[in-house]
Design an enzyme around this catalytic site. Sequence first.
Site: not given
Ligand code: ACO
Length: 335
Positions: A114, A262, A292
């Site tokens: 990223c 980003h 993304n």
């Molecule tokens: N649809 C429905 N439910 C989902 C999904 C989905 N797509 N994905 C996960 N869930 C569920 C999980 O199973 C979990 O269920 P549980 O509570 O029953 O166990 C619940 O939703 C919460 O999951 P989390 O992973 O804790 O969700 P979170 O609120 O953290 O959101 C996300 C996930 C959107 C990925 C977030 O953490 C995020 O944006 N993180 C940063 C991403 C980022 O900045 N990446 C850097 C760039 S990428 C790169 O460098 C390659």
Amino acid sequence: MYNSKIAGLGFYVPEHVVTNDDLSKVIDTSDEWIQERTGIMERRYVEGDEDTTTTMGVKAARIAIERSGIDKDEIDFIVFATLSPDYYFPGPGVLVQRDLGLRTVGAVDVRNQCSGFVYGISLADQYIKTGMYKNILVIGSELHSKGLDMTTRGRGVSVIFGDGAGAAVLTREENPEKGILSSHLHSEGQHAEELSLIAPGMGKRWVLDILKDNDPEDTSYYPYMNGQFVFKNAVVRFSEVIMEGLTKNHLQPSDIDMLIPHQANLRISQFIQKKFGLSDDQVYNNIMKYGNTTAASIPIALTEAWEKGKIKDGDLVVLAAFGSGFTWGSVIIRW
Ligand code: ACO
């Protein structure tokens, strides 16, 4: 010493739009969940063989070169940032040299996910500053859609990513008060595996090992992300590195005319916007449309903002990124 400036910008995204509802037909997710957590409404996927990471990069580069007014034969160096290269080796920089028919100029591939485009701009800036090169093509391109775990198991990662490319042509700026004022790069390899794709890696788990094991539970060749941990680090590092750039140039957050973060997650951008007290006009987001696109996200957003007339001569433009590595960085530009 010279400064460098961005002389031309371009971007390309595939035509095929994939909505959140489309994804919920193949994995257990919903439009509501994706929009609430990430802000993403749709993304673009390459269909069939219509494009590769390189061909998308080349399409974006052609536009950037044309807009720069610089002849392609005047390009002195290529920087290509991606985590999804066409080949394991050679990297896509040389494919761009071939496909654009450039002179036999140097080509370097940046592997900073990223933060790749920010690292690429910083690299190009140094070459121009020293006078070694005058015109440099910097590309960020990403083809995620063919490598995602499109099952419910992979939903936490797969719903986020999209395909696309952006490019910039950097050239020498004679005015020391304009162009790229500074860039700031960081890494913290201690968290390398928190956002990673482990296999195939030549030194650890190569393709032949994966095939031999034939393990349906093996997910090491899909991207893995510890989402909440990444999120928590992202908001801290984004803030730090933006402030680092502003402080270095004796500037304040209120001096920012346009912040191009980003496009990792709309919630991260909104957090930064609020923290620095910026208005909607001072931050550009398009993750809603493209998801993304990793190394491509900043050049796509920067190009769109510029095309919409949101960046004017003399504006203070800040680019900031955080991602896998962890790596993060910022670039401070007087347009
Ligand atoms: N649809 C429905 N439910 C989902 C999904 C989905 N797509 N994905 C996960 N869930 C569920 C999980 O199973 C979990 O269920 P549980 O509570 O029953 O166990 C619940 O939703 C919460 O999951 P989390 O992973 O804790 O969700 P979170 O609120 O953290 O959101 C996300 C996930 C959107 C990925 C977030 O953490 C995020 O944006 N993180 C940063 C991403 C980022 O900045 N990446 C850097 C760039 S990428 C790169 O460098 C390659």
